[in-house]
Scaffold this motif. Structure first.
Motif, PDB file in Angstrom:
ATOM      1  N   THR A  31      -9.951 -10.830   3.968  1.00 53.41           N
ATOM      2  CA  THR A  31     -10.785 -10.480   4.885  1.00 53.41           C
ATOM      3  C   THR A  31     -11.726 -11.876   5.376  1.00 53.41           C
ATOM      4  N   LEU A  32     -12.338 -12.510   4.316  1.00 52.65           N
ATOM      5  CA  LEU A  32     -13.042 -13.795   4.523  1.00 52.65           C
ATOM      6  C   LEU A  32     -12.364 -14.907   5.271  1.00 52.65           C
ATOM      7  N   ALA A  33     -10.906 -15.007   4.934  1.00 52.23           N
ATOM      8  CA  ALA A  33      -9.992 -15.935   5.656  1.00 52.23           C
ATOM      9  C   ALA A  33      -9.787 -15.712   7.107  1.00 52.23           C
ATOM     10  N   LEU A  34      -9.644 -14.194   7.205  1.00 56.65           N
ATOM     11  CA  LEU A  34      -9.224 -13.857   8.740  1.00 56.65           C
ATOM     12  C   LEU A  34     -10.497 -14.031   9.464  1.00 56.65           C
ATOM     13  N   LEU A  35     -11.606 -13.527   8.948  1.00 53.87           N
ATOM     14  CA  LEU A  35     -12.875 -13.722   9.506  1.00 53.87           C
ATOM     15  C   LEU A  35     -13.058 -15.316  10.087  1.00 53.87           C
ATOM     16  N   LEU A  36     -13.016 -16.356   9.046  1.00 54.58           N
ATOM     17  CA  LEU A  36     -13.001 -17.634   9.481  1.00 54.58           C
ATOM     18  C   LEU A  36     -12.137 -18.002  10.532  1.00 54.58           C
ATOM     19  N   PHE A  37     -11.030 -17.487  10.282  1.00 56.00           N
ATOM     20  CA  PHE A  37     -10.087 -17.916  11.328  1.00 56.00           C
ATOM     21  C   PHE A  37     -10.215 -17.382  12.760  1.00 56.00           C
ATOM     22  N   GLN A  38     -10.797 -16.386  12.914  1.00 53.85           N
ATOM     23  CA  GLN A  38     -11.002 -15.542  13.902  1.00 53.85           C
ATOM     24  C   GLN A  38     -12.389 -16.480  14.548  1.00 53.85           C
ATOM     25  N   ILE A  39     -13.224 -16.886  13.944  1.00 51.27           N
ATOM     26  CA  ILE A  39     -14.383 -17.537  14.379  1.00 51.27           C
ATOM     27  C   ILE A  39     -13.829 -18.996  15.155  1.00 51.27           C
ATOM     28  N   VAL A  40     -12.459 -19.523  14.347  1.00 49.98           N
ATOM     29  CA  VAL A  40     -12.061 -20.659  14.933  1.00 49.98           C
ATOM     30  C   VAL A  40     -11.317 -20.482  15.998  1.00 49.98           C
ATOM     31  N   ARG A  41     -10.639 -19.438  16.125  1.00 54.27           N
ATOM     32  CA  ARG A  41      -9.921 -19.011  17.453  1.00 54.27           C
ATOM     33  C   ARG A  41     -11.003 -18.574  18.574  1.00 54.27           C
ATOM     34  N   ILE A  54       0.960 -13.234   7.023  1.00 50.51           N
ATOM     35  CA  ILE A  54       0.505 -12.519   5.895  1.00 50.51           C
ATOM     36  C   ILE A  54      -0.439 -11.258   6.249  1.00 50.51           C
ATOM     37  N   GLU A  55      -0.672 -11.187   7.559  1.00 49.12           N
ATOM     38  CA  GLU A  55      -1.630  -9.864   8.063  1.00 49.12           C
ATOM     39  C   GLU A  55      -0.546  -8.656   7.671  1.00 49.12           C
ATOM     40  N   PHE A  56       0.908  -8.711   8.104  1.00 44.14           N
ATOM     41  CA  PHE A  56       1.378  -7.428   7.794  1.00 44.14           C
ATOM     42  C   PHE A  56       1.722  -6.818   6.486  1.00 44.14           C
ATOM     43  N   PRO A  57       2.238  -7.790   5.816  1.00 44.62           N
ATOM     44  CA  PRO A  57       2.243  -7.144   4.364  1.00 44.62           C
ATOM     45  C   PRO A  57       0.834  -6.642   3.597  1.00 44.62           C
ATOM     46  N   LEU A  58      -0.126  -7.516   4.166  1.00 45.58           N
ATOM     47  CA  LEU A  58      -1.381  -6.971   3.298  1.00 45.58           C
ATOM     48  C   LEU A  58      -1.867  -5.989   4.105  1.00 45.58           C
ATOM     49  N   THR A  59      -1.760  -5.563   5.294  1.00 45.43           N
ATOM     50  CA  THR A  59      -2.109  -4.560   5.884  1.00 45.43           C
ATOM     51  C   THR A  59      -1.426  -3.216   5.368  1.00 45.43           C
ATOM     52  N   TYR A  60      -0.197  -3.426   5.011  1.00 46.84           N
ATOM     53  CA  TYR A  60       0.512  -2.176   4.468  1.00 46.84           C
ATOM     54  C   TYR A  60      -0.091  -1.837   3.043  1.00 46.84           C
ATOM     55  N   LEU A  61      -0.304  -3.019   2.123  1.00 42.26           N
ATOM     56  CA  LEU A  61      -0.900  -2.973   1.128  1.00 42.26           C
ATOM     57  C   LEU A  61      -2.181  -2.099   0.795  1.00 42.26           C
ATOM     58  N   PHE A  62      -3.180  -2.605   1.839  1.00 39.16           N
ATOM     59  CA  PHE A  62      -4.356  -2.007   2.034  1.00 39.16           C
ATOM     60  C   PHE A  62      -4.525  -0.557   2.488  1.00 39.16           C
ATOM     61  N   LEU A  63      -3.465  -0.238   3.280  1.00 39.43           N
ATOM     62  CA  LEU A  63      -3.110   0.983   3.764  1.00 39.43           C
ATOM     63  C   LEU A  63      -2.790   1.998   2.579  1.00 39.43           C
ATOM     64  N   GLY A  64      -1.998   1.548   1.624  1.00 44.52           N
ATOM     65  CA  GLY A  64      -1.823   2.224   0.619  1.00 44.52           C
ATOM     66  C   GLY A  64      -2.997   2.719  -0.255  1.00 44.52           C
ATOM     67  N   LEU A  65      -3.665   1.351  -0.447  1.00 43.17           N
ATOM     68  CA  LEU A  65      -5.100   1.760  -1.083  1.00 43.17           C
ATOM     69  C   LEU A  65      -6.068   2.374  -0.557  1.00 43.17           C
ATOM     70  N   LEU A  66      -5.946   2.530   0.749  1.00 38.74           N
ATOM     71  CA  LEU A  66      -6.857   3.435   1.427  1.00 38.74           C
ATOM     72  C   LEU A  66      -6.504   4.877   1.186  1.00 38.74           C
ATOM     73  N   LEU A  67      -5.159   5.173   1.357  1.00 39.27           N
ATOM     74  CA  LEU A  67      -4.536   6.497   1.172  1.00 39.27           C
ATOM     75  C   LEU A  67      -4.929   7.046  -0.171  1.00 39.27           C
ATOM     76  N   GLY A  68      -4.675   6.196  -0.883  1.00 38.13           N
ATOM     77  CA  GLY A  68      -5.085   6.458  -2.650  1.00 38.13           C
ATOM     78  C   GLY A  68      -6.521   6.925  -2.686  1.00 38.13           C
ATOM     79  N   SER A  69      -7.348   5.989  -1.763  1.00 38.11           N
ATOM     80  CA  SER A  69      -8.921   6.334  -2.174  1.00 38.11           C
ATOM     81  C   SER A  69      -9.259   7.645  -1.255  1.00 38.11           C
ATOM     82  N   ILE A  70      -8.801   7.945  -0.469  1.00 37.38           N
ATOM     83  CA  ILE A  70      -8.860   9.245   0.187  1.00 37.38           C
ATOM     84  C   ILE A  70      -8.748  10.522  -0.378  1.00 37.38           C
ATOM     85  N   VAL A  71      -7.265  10.343  -1.259  1.00 35.57           N
ATOM     86  CA  VAL A  71      -7.449  11.408  -2.118  1.00 35.57           C
ATOM     87  C   VAL A  71      -8.401  11.983  -3.247  1.00 35.57           C
ATOM     88  N   VAL A  72      -8.866  10.591  -3.646  1.00 39.74           N
ATOM     89  CA  VAL A  72     -10.038  10.839  -4.648  1.00 39.74           C
ATOM     90  C   VAL A  72     -11.511  10.969  -4.054  1.00 39.74           C
TER      91      VAL A  72
END
Length: 460
Positions: A80-90, A377-395
């Motif tokens: 998230t930090l790296a993406l934010l920094l690069f978004q600032i550069v963009r 790296i956006e796509f693999p991490l997106t699906y990793l965090f999506l799995g984390l989100l789904l698991g979090s919603i269950v609990v």
């Protein structure tokens, strides 16, 4: 001014079509007003619920459980930090971007190439817009290729060629050979110093041809120019309105920032310009390109951009070169378009990786590398965090409401780019698109990755 044609009585079928269009327009106006009230209200409700139930104790307990690897939250924070920094550069690069001004002097000879397949009367509109442009006719050549259409496309091409025989060359394939073959015919038969490619469902503005050649007239290092793609059928459907906002962000924000270092990764099929010397040495390799043993028949625009970049040329964006193109108005049509694009992106990303770390040009090589890896790296991490989100919603189900609120707020902030450029309230449709994409389009990339060898055009 009304033309003579506009005073003629409508045929009953034409009258009914006009009445339906009028009804649909009124319906869209009602929907438009409703959404511009409801969407901000919805975001406010999500935000208030998140504030009211602000405790994350349950979620923090969830993260502390052994079932969660400790590195995942840390990975999320770092990304998230790296993406934010690069978004600032963009954003800085986007803010510094300026369109190329048309320099004084003689305009170059231009060949406009329009491949068409089952396009019907739309192809005549595309051709007419080119002929009606303010580019000098003695410097203009138009080659329109009917790629073995099964409808009346050839009739409309012939009709346009009959009206302007000194400008238009009509080519007909006996059977469908694919868009690449159509473009190849234009590249090899055209006499222009600059080739301009336009999709047959796209209409350029009056001064677009002058604008799109300006970067190559100013800078000899520029080999390819991406035009500014807008939505032709923007007001015909809810999806059209969403894609109109999406196109502004993807085709302007991204390409304007990439243009600052001459690394626009895709010069779009709807409107692009190429220096003759940059493409002719490579058109045979481009036409016969294969990937994993399969011929590459789609994403010809991204592939051609890679050939130009690898040859050492720069690819840039020209905001003032405007084209309006038809977009899908149904979910099925949108998925087919995105699948074709993403399969091409997967394939051409591997191709791009093959030359990024070489001395393919003398300078401006660092930011293309950073851009490439941040995108990949956006796509693999997106699906990793999506799995984390789904698991979090269950609990901890409240996480879902908090996520909806965060998604709305982040997308609303992102719409600032749209507001700066377009200055209208249709940014609301960009927020709607964020939810639409999250719930209905997440499957596109992984499926495209797994079926990258699929050669079907899908929209045909």
């Amino acid at each position: 001014m009304r033309t003579a044609a506009s005073t003629l009585p409508l045929h009953p079928t034409g009258r009914h079509r006009a009445e339906r269009r009028g009804f649909n327009l009124k319906k869209m106006q009602v929907v438009d007003l409703t959404l511009k009230i409801l969407v901000p209200a919805m975001l406010l409700v999500f935000f208030m619920i998140s504030l009211h139930y602000g405790s994350l104790d349950g979620y923090l307990q969830l993260l502390s459980r052994r079932s969660y690897a400790a590195f995942i939250p840390a990975l999320g924070a770092a990304y998230t930090l790296a993406l934010l920094l690069f978004q600032i550069v963009r954003t800085v690069l986007w803010g510094l971007y300026r369109p190329y001004a048309l320099p004084a002097g003689e305009l170059p000879k231009v060949t406009v190439i329009i491949p068409a397949y089952n396009e019907g009367e739309m192809v005549e509109k595309a051709i007419s817009a080119v002929v009606a442009s303010d580019y000098p006719h003695d410097k203009l050549e138009v080659i329109c290729i009917d790629d073995g259409s099964k409808d009346d496309t050839w009739h409309y091409i012939q009709r346009a060629a009959g009206r302007f025989p000194h400008l238009i060359k009509a080519v007909q394939f006996p059977h469908n050979r694919g868009k690449k073959a159509g473009l190849y015919a234009g590249f090899t038969q055209g006499q222009g110093e600059i080739f301009v490619t336009i999709d047959s469902d796209s209409v350029i503005s009056h001064d677009t041809l002058r604008q799109v050649v300006a970067p190559m007239m100013q800078d000899a290092k520029v080999g390819a120019v991406a035009g500014n793609v807008k939505v032709y059928n923007r007001h015909q459907s809810l999806l059209g309105k969403m894609l109109a906002v999406r196109f502004v962000l993807s085709f302007d924000f991204l390409r304007a920032s990439q243009s600052r270092y001459g690394g626009v990764t895709c010069t779009p099929g709807a409107l692009s310009a190429y220096r003759r010397a940059a493409v002719l040495p490579h058109v045979d390799a481009w036409l016969n390109q294969t990937f994993l043993g399969a011929p590459c028949q789609h994403s010809e625009d991204r592939a051609l951009t890679n050939f130009v970049l690898r040859a050492g040329y720069y690819s840039v964006y020209q905001r003032t070169a405007i084209v309006h193109t038809l977009v899908p108005e149904t979910y099925t049509g949108l998925c087919k378009m995105y699948l074709r694009w993403e399969r091409g992106n997967v394939r051409e990303s591997f191709v791009q990786l093959g030359y990024l770390f070489t001395n393919y040009r003398k300078k401006d090589r660092l930011l293309p590398i950073v851009d490439f890896f941040m995108t990949q790296i956006e796509f693999p991490l997106t699906y990793l965090f999506l799995g984390l989100l789904l698991g979090s919603i269950v609990v901890y189900p409240l996480v879902f409401i908090k996520f909806l609120a965060a998604l709305g707020v982040i997308s609303a902030i992102y719409m600032i780019y749209y507001l700066v450029l377009e200055k209208d309230l249709d940014f609301i449709y960009g927020v709607i698109y964020s939810y639409y994409a999250f719930f209905f389009l997440q499957w596109i990339y992984p499926y495209a990755f797994l079926t990258v060898r699929n050669r079907h055009w899908l929209t045909r």
